[in-house]
Design a protein around this motif. Structure first.
Motif, PDB file in Angstrom:
ATOM      1  N   GLY A   1      13.174  34.214  64.630  1.00 17.52           N
ATOM      2  CA  GLY A   1      13.313  34.783  65.962  1.00 17.52           C
ATOM      3  C   GLY A   1      12.386  34.176  66.989  1.00 17.52           C
ATOM      4  O   GLY A   1      12.351  34.632  68.135  1.00 17.52           O
ATOM      5  N   THR A   2      11.605  33.160  66.593  1.00 21.97           N
ATOM      6  CA  THR A   2      10.712  32.466  67.527  1.00 21.97           C
ATOM      7  C   THR A   2      10.942  30.966  67.397  1.00 21.97           C
ATOM      8  O   THR A   2      11.733  30.514  66.576  1.00 21.97           O
ATOM      9  N   ASN A   3      10.202  30.189  68.217  1.00 26.19           N
ATOM     10  CA  ASN A   3      10.323  28.731  68.123  1.00 26.19           C
ATOM     11  C   ASN A   3       9.314  28.139  67.148  1.00 26.19           C
ATOM     12  O   ASN A   3       9.111  26.936  67.123  1.00 26.19           O
ATOM     13  N   VAL A   4       8.658  28.985  66.338  1.00 23.93           N
ATOM     14  CA  VAL A   4       7.727  28.498  65.317  1.00 23.93           C
ATOM     15  C   VAL A   4       8.528  28.110  64.090  1.00 23.93           C
ATOM     16  O   VAL A   4       9.048  28.969  63.358  1.00 23.93           O
ATOM     17  N   ASN A   5       8.660  26.821  63.862  1.00 24.07           N
ATOM     18  CA  ASN A   5       9.426  26.321  62.733  1.00 24.07           C
ATOM     19  C   ASN A   5       8.967  24.891  62.466  1.00 24.07           C
ATOM     20  O   ASN A   5       9.352  23.966  63.168  1.00 24.07           O
ATOM     21  N   THR A   6       8.125  24.700  61.457  1.00 22.45           N
ATOM     22  CA  THR A   6       7.556  23.380  61.221  1.00 22.45           C
ATOM     23  C   THR A   6       7.420  23.098  59.734  1.00 22.45           C
ATOM     24  O   THR A   6       7.311  24.025  58.915  1.00 22.45           O
ATOM     25  N   MET A   7       7.433  21.840  59.396  1.00 25.75           N
ATOM     26  CA  MET A   7       7.096  21.438  58.031  1.00 25.75           C
ATOM     27  C   MET A   7       5.592  21.611  57.825  1.00 25.75           C
ATOM     28  O   MET A   7       4.802  21.469  58.761  1.00 25.75           O
ATOM     29  N   VAL A   8       5.209  21.922  56.600  1.00 22.20           N
ATOM     30  CA  VAL A   8       3.796  22.047  56.239  1.00 22.20           C
ATOM     31  C   VAL A   8       3.527  21.041  55.135  1.00 22.20           C
ATOM     32  O   VAL A   8       3.967  21.214  54.002  1.00 22.20           O
ATOM     33  N   VAL A   9       2.836  19.971  55.505  1.00 21.53           N
ATOM     34  CA  VAL A   9       2.666  18.824  54.615  1.00 21.53           C
ATOM     35  C   VAL A   9       1.237  18.790  54.073  1.00 21.53           C
ATOM     36  O   VAL A   9       0.276  18.937  54.843  1.00 21.53           O
ATOM     37  N   PRO A  10       1.056  18.615  52.758  1.00 20.47           N
ATOM     38  CA  PRO A  10      -0.309  18.492  52.216  1.00 20.47           C
ATOM     39  C   PRO A  10      -1.068  17.369  52.911  1.00 20.47           C
ATOM     40  O   PRO A  10      -0.525  16.288  53.140  1.00 20.47           O
ATOM     41  N   GLY A  11      -2.307  17.647  53.278  1.00 15.39           N
ATOM     42  CA  GLY A  11      -3.111  16.640  53.957  1.00 15.39           C
ATOM     43  C   GLY A  11      -3.042  16.715  55.467  1.00 15.39           C
ATOM     44  O   GLY A  11      -3.777  16.010  56.152  1.00 15.39           O
ATOM     45  N   GLN A  12      -2.136  17.561  55.997  1.00 13.33           N
ATOM     46  CA  GLN A  12      -2.013  17.713  57.442  1.00 13.33           C
ATOM     47  C   GLN A  12      -2.133  19.179  57.826  1.00 13.33           C
ATOM     48  O   GLN A  12      -1.903  20.072  57.006  1.00 13.33           O
ATOM     49  N   VAL A  13      -2.492  19.416  59.082  1.00 16.83           N
ATOM     50  CA  VAL A  13      -2.551  20.769  59.627  1.00 16.83           C
ATOM     51  C   VAL A  13      -1.507  20.862  60.732  1.00 16.83           C
ATOM     52  O   VAL A  13      -1.580  20.131  61.726  1.00 16.83           O
ATOM     53  N   SER A  14      -0.519  21.716  60.540  1.00 13.73           N
ATOM     54  CA  SER A  14       0.505  21.935  61.561  1.00 13.73           C
ATOM     55  C   SER A  14      -0.011  22.955  62.570  1.00 13.73           C
ATOM     56  O   SER A  14      -0.552  23.996  62.188  1.00 13.73           O
ATOM     57  N   GLU A  15       0.166  22.654  63.843  1.00 15.61           N
ATOM     58  CA  GLU A  15      -0.330  23.528  64.917  1.00 15.61           C
ATOM     59  C   GLU A  15       0.829  23.924  65.827  1.00 15.61           C
ATOM     60  O   GLU A  15       1.567  23.070  66.312  1.00 15.61           O
ATOM     61  N   MET A  16       1.002  25.241  66.038  1.00 14.29           N
ATOM     62  CA  MET A  16       2.075  25.760  66.886  1.00 14.29           C
ATOM     63  C   MET A  16       1.545  26.946  67.672  1.00 14.29           C
ATOM     64  O   MET A  16       0.771  27.739  67.149  1.00 14.29           O
ATOM     65  N   THR A  17       1.989  27.077  68.922  1.00 10.30           N
ATOM     66  CA  THR A  17       1.573  28.184  69.767  1.00 10.30           C
ATOM     67  C   THR A  17       2.796  28.937  70.261  1.00 10.30           C
ATOM     68  O   THR A  17       3.796  28.332  70.662  1.00 10.30           O
ATOM     69  N   VAL A  18       2.721  30.272  70.211  1.00 16.55           N
ATOM     70  CA  VAL A  18       3.829  31.106  70.673  1.00 16.55           C
ATOM     71  C   VAL A  18       3.258  32.349  71.338  1.00 16.55           C
ATOM     72  O   VAL A  18       2.149  32.787  71.004  1.00 16.55           O
ATOM     73  N   ARG A  19       3.988  32.904  72.281  1.00 16.47           N
ATOM     74  CA  ARG A  19       3.554  34.107  72.966  1.00 16.47           C
ATOM     75  C   ARG A  19       4.403  35.286  72.508  1.00 16.47           C
ATOM     76  O   ARG A  19       5.631  35.181  72.420  1.00 16.47           O
ATOM     77  N   PHE A  20       3.737  36.416  72.246  1.00 21.66           N
ATOM     78  CA  PHE A  20       4.419  37.638  71.854  1.00 21.66           C
ATOM     79  C   PHE A  20       4.169  38.697  72.927  1.00 21.66           C
ATOM     80  O   PHE A  20       3.040  39.154  73.109  1.00 21.66           O
TER      81      PHE A  20
END
Length: 270
Positions: A109-128
């Motif tokens: 229900g939000t635009n937070v949708n990302t791959m989570v890869v070992p060795g990397q940090v996924s960063e996403m921002t959303v407002r509720f």
């Protein structure tokens, strides 16, 4: 060169379609905030995730105003924390990494949708803006129990949200007439000061203390217990702070029976 009218129509239609496709792709990439994984979150060793200050205690952190950060660790087949709570009218930045294989972090229900890869940090921002409940799913096949990998995000009204923690240290046993205390430590995870009341109830004794816990700080309250007034016996105690509660039992022994005065008690978190 003479171009037939029908050919002109098809050429114009083709150009319109091409421009339309480009516009659609551009909107899909920029408008809803969808993007490929980038290096904004930084790199991290999967074997040393706990050494990173963002992930040593995964969860919600207040960074000021209505802004929060949430650190999440993905591994087969769960998220840590599995349940996240943030207030409405907040801007939340998620930092997610993996301990083992490639997962995804998708808040339905939000635009937070990302791959989570070992060795990397996924960063996403959303407002509720409004209270609600959102499911968290893994959309990348990650093994046999991939279908069980899920979590929950609860957005609660602002006046129902806090980041208060309560821990209590109390003796298990003490001889009647000996001095003892029950110590309550209140930790404030918000950046603003917390003004609240700490209350101890044991036997027929009640002790209330008004306390102020500084932003991102902690305060310990010492409650003296009058064991002479209680007398020998088993006494249940309750410490209450800001809606949080810890309970236990204090055994007061007869001093003339050769009691040794007690032992260290356990502690708990709420």
């Amino acid at each position: 060169m003479n171009i037939h009218t029908y050919e002109k129509v098809w050429l114009v239609a083709s150009m319109v379609l091409i421009v339309g496709f480009i516009a659609t792709i551009t909107y899909g990439a920029i408008g809803p905030g969808i993007a490929m994984i980038n290096d904004e979150g930084g790199d991290i060793s999967p074997d040393a995730v706990g050494d990173d200050e963002r992930f040593d205690e995964p969860g919600v952190e207040h960074v000021g105003g209505n802004e929060y950060e949430v650190a999440v660790i993905a591994q087969a087949w769960s998220y840590s924390p599995s349940e996240i709570e943030v207030p409405a009218n907040s801007e939340v930045t998620f930092y997610v990494t993996s301990l083992d294989v490639t997962h995804s972090f998708s808040v339905v229900g939000t635009n937070v949708n990302t791959m989570v890869v070992p060795g990397q940090v996924s960063e996403m921002t959303v407002r509720f803006d409004e209270p609600g409940e959102y499911g968290i799913l893994c959309n990348e096949y990650c093994g046999e129990f991939h279908h069980t990998m899920e979590g929950k995000l609860n957005v609660v009204p602002e006046d129902e949200f806090d980041l208060t923690e309560l821990s209590v240290e109390a003796p298990d046993e003490v001889a009647a007439g000996n001095e003892t205390t029950i110590n309550a430590t209140v930790t404030n995870g918000m950046q603003t000061d917390l003004e609240t009341t700490a209350t101890l109830e044991i036997g027929d004794q009640t002790d209330e203390r008004e306390i102020t816990v500084s932003g991102d700080g902690s305060e310990t309250v010492e409650f003296p217990v009058d064991t002479a007034d209680l007398g020998p016996g088993e006494y249940d105690w309750t410490v209450t702070v800001d809606g949080y509660e810890e309970t236990g039992t204090l055994s007061v022994t007869d001093a003339t029976a050769g009691g040794d005065g007690g032992s260290d008690g356990g502690d708990g978190d709420a």
